[in-house]
Design a protein around this motif. Structure first.
Motif, mmCIF file in Angstrom:
data_model
loop_
_atom_site.group_PDB
_atom_site.id
_atom_site.type_symbol
_atom_site.label_atom_id
_atom_site.label_comp_id
_atom_site.label_asym_id
_atom_site.label_seq_id
_atom_site.Cartn_x
_atom_site.Cartn_y
_atom_site.Cartn_z
ATOM 1 N N THR A 54 -0.003 0.663 -19.728
ATOM 2 C CA THR A 54 0.236 -0.591 -20.439
ATOM 3 C C THR A 54 1.505 -0.508 -21.275
ATOM 4 N N VAL A 55 1.882 0.701 -21.659
ATOM 5 C CA VAL A 55 3.094 0.873 -22.466
ATOM 6 C C VAL A 55 4.330 0.965 -21.588
ATOM 7 N N SER A 65 3.422 -4.793 -25.719
ATOM 8 C CA SER A 65 2.523 -5.138 -26.829
ATOM 9 C C SER A 65 1.367 -5.987 -26.339
ATOM 10 N N GLU A 66 1.664 -6.962 -25.473
ATOM 11 C CA GLU A 66 0.610 -7.822 -24.930
ATOM 12 C C GLU A 66 -0.362 -7.021 -24.063
ATOM 13 N N ALA A 67 0.182 -6.102 -23.243
ATOM 14 C CA ALA A 67 -0.677 -5.312 -22.356
ATOM 15 C C ALA A 67 -1.558 -4.345 -23.146
ATOM 16 N N VAL A 68 -0.985 -3.695 -24.167
ATOM 17 C CA VAL A 68 -1.770 -2.769 -24.982
ATOM 18 C C VAL A 68 -2.914 -3.509 -25.672
ATOM 19 N N THR A 127 -4.617 -5.963 -24.541
ATOM 20 C CA THR A 127 -5.723 -6.199 -23.603
ATOM 21 C C THR A 127 -6.607 -4.968 -23.482
ATOM 22 N N ARG A 128 -6.056 -3.788 -23.722
ATOM 23 C CA ARG A 128 -6.818 -2.556 -23.596
ATOM 24 C C ARG A 128 -7.525 -2.186 -24.891
ATOM 25 N N LEU A 129 -6.838 -2.361 -26.027
ATOM 26 C CA LEU A 129 -7.396 -1.932 -27.313
ATOM 27 C C LEU A 129 -8.086 -3.052 -28.077
ATOM 28 N N GLY A 130 -7.745 -4.297 -27.767
ATOM 29 C CA GLY A 130 -8.362 -5.417 -28.460
ATOM 30 C C GLY A 130 -7.725 -5.750 -29.798
ATOM 31 N N VAL A 131 -6.709 -5.026 -30.180
ATOM 32 C CA VAL A 131 -6.005 -5.285 -31.442
ATOM 33 C C VAL A 131 -4.506 -5.280 -31.160
ATOM 34 N N PRO A 132 -3.739 -6.059 -31.922
ATOM 35 C CA PRO A 132 -2.289 -6.070 -31.691
ATOM 36 C C PRO A 132 -1.642 -4.751 -32.094
ATOM 37 N N VAL A 133 -0.837 -4.205 -31.209
ATOM 38 C CA VAL A 133 -0.083 -2.982 -31.480
ATOM 39 C C VAL A 133 1.378 -3.257 -31.124
ATOM 40 N N PRO A 134 2.243 -3.364 -32.120
ATOM 41 C CA PRO A 134 3.641 -3.693 -31.816
ATOM 42 C C PRO A 134 4.354 -2.560 -31.085
ATOM 43 N N VAL A 135 5.155 -2.933 -30.103
ATOM 44 C CA VAL A 135 6.025 -1.994 -29.398
ATOM 45 C C VAL A 135 7.449 -2.493 -29.612
ATOM 46 N N PHE A 136 8.291 -1.662 -30.170
ATOM 47 C CA PHE A 136 9.636 -2.083 -30.549
ATOM 48 C C PHE A 136 10.670 -1.599 -29.535
ATOM 49 N N GLY A 137 11.617 -2.480 -29.227
ATOM 50 C CA GLY A 137 12.686 -2.116 -28.314
ATOM 51 C C GLY A 137 13.520 -0.950 -28.825
#
Length: 381
Positions: free
Chosen positions: A273-274, A304-307, A309-319
């Protein structure tokens, strides 16, 4: 264990080579021919199959390696088939002219057979699927059911493929095998970067690499039939991460030992997902690593959107963080990922698209994921 790898692609042949020291292994392909065939995948410490036109051999000290083989080479398998058949070891060298020497750690011998011969050779304990369960045709599914292995392992990390594998093969225990190595299959005649054994002459076929003479010692290398697969596996590391029902995982770990490492299901399904959104962007950018590094915002948002779906909580991924990681990969991984990644994932664009689409369907908000899916679809149209 007696292990069959379904599909004579890079993962199947490289995976078989990595299992041969302690297990009876064969690769099954419908194109094996009536008498089967043999592959000699190379395990290397550094490889770059691209050819810049300035390839030569010079500053690497090479030596022949003696191999060992065991078994009787009968039927579809035999420990001899996977024995080390020799190779070369040398140090990487490069100059301003752009040529380099690849360090070849070992060459393995892998038997490729067809389903009829595999079935006639007796019972197999484990079949590793390198094709998604839904993409197997009826003939292959029937052949696997006839063999009736105790275990089925799918290398696909597409959402739901473990359940699909279990549904297609209800008589076996299904698990996920996440590859812990890098591999690539070249078309015969494609440029290849492999050490030439000491003392060989230009124009000779050496270890499956045909060399042709050139000016000032420049030598062109071509991948010969049977020698197209090259792979890298970290020394001492497991070859696959295994996840699935605890009973099946424990049984496989007890029999395969350090070749596999048991991990929670999230440890297999979360990493894609990452990184898969960045793989998708790389494909959209025609495999250009440089272009990917300058277009990281969209894949970061999609990750971030894919993660979520797996964890159920928002996790930001930064460029910006992704940029640091990509540069670290360039320095740490002992292959030229800037070229390898684009070639490798271009062959698996359909699976990349399916993974993105699966996350997008289960996400509350998936604007970036859907945009990447549309961009990949546009490449095919």
């Amino acid at each position: 264990m007696r292990v069959l790898f379904q599909g004579a692609g890079a993962i199947g042949i490289a995976g078989a080579a990595l299992f041969t020291d302690a297990h009876e292994v064969a690769v099954v392909s419908r194109t094996a021919g009536p008498n089967g065939r043999t592959a000699f995948p190379r395990r290397v410490s550094t490889f770059d199959p691209t050819y810049s036109g300035q390839v030569g051999v010079g500053h690497g000290s090479c030596r022949e390696r003696s191999g060992r083989a065991g078994g009787n080479n009968r039927g579809a398998t035999g420990r001899e088939n996977g024995g080390e058949t020799g190779g070369a070891e040398g140090s990487q060298a490069s100059t301003g002219s752009g040529w380099s020497v690849t360090r070849v750690a070992a060459t393995r011998r892998v038997t490729i057979t067809d389903w009829d011969h595999a079935a006639a050779d007796g019972r197999w304990d484990l079949i590793v699927l390198t094709t998604r369960p839904d993409d197997l045709d009826a003939e292959v599914v029937s052949a696997i059911r006839d063999i009736l292995p105790a275990f089925i392992a799918t290398t696909s990390q597409v959402e739901g493929d473990l359940d699909r594998a279990q549904a297609v093969f209800p008589g076996a225990q299904a698990v996920i095998f996440g590859p812990a190595f890098l591999s690539e299959r070249l078309d015969p005649g494609a440029p290849a970067e492999v050490v030439r054994a000491e003392g060989s002459r230009a124009g000779e076929a050496d270890g499956g690499v045909l060399t042709t003479g050139g000016l000032d010692g420049v030598v062109g290398r071509k991948a010969e039939p049977g020698h197209e697969v090259t792979f890298w596996a970290p020394a001492g590391a497991p070859r696959f991460f295994v996840a699935g029902p605890s009973t099946a995982v424990r049984a496989l770990v007890s029999r395969l030992g350090r070749l596999v490492l048991p991990v929670p299901m999230k440890a297999v399904l979360l990493p894609p997902t990452v990184f898969i959104p960045f793989v998708a962007e790389l494909s959209v950018r025609n495999g250009s690593w440089v272009a990917l590094k300058s277009h990281l915002d969209r894949p970061a948002k999609a990750a971030s959107e894919a993660v979520r779906t797996r964890l159920g909580v928002p996790v930001p991924v930064f460029g910006s963080a992704a940029h640091v990681v990509l540069e670290a990969v360039e320095r740490i991984v002992p292959i030229d990922v800037t070229n390898y990644a684009g070639r490798h994932f271009a062959r698996h664009m359909g699976q990349t698209r399916n993974m993105l689409a699966g996350w997008a369907e289960s996400a509350d908000s998936a604007h970036a994921l859907r945009e990447l899916v549309a961009a990949l679809d546009a490449l095919v149209d």
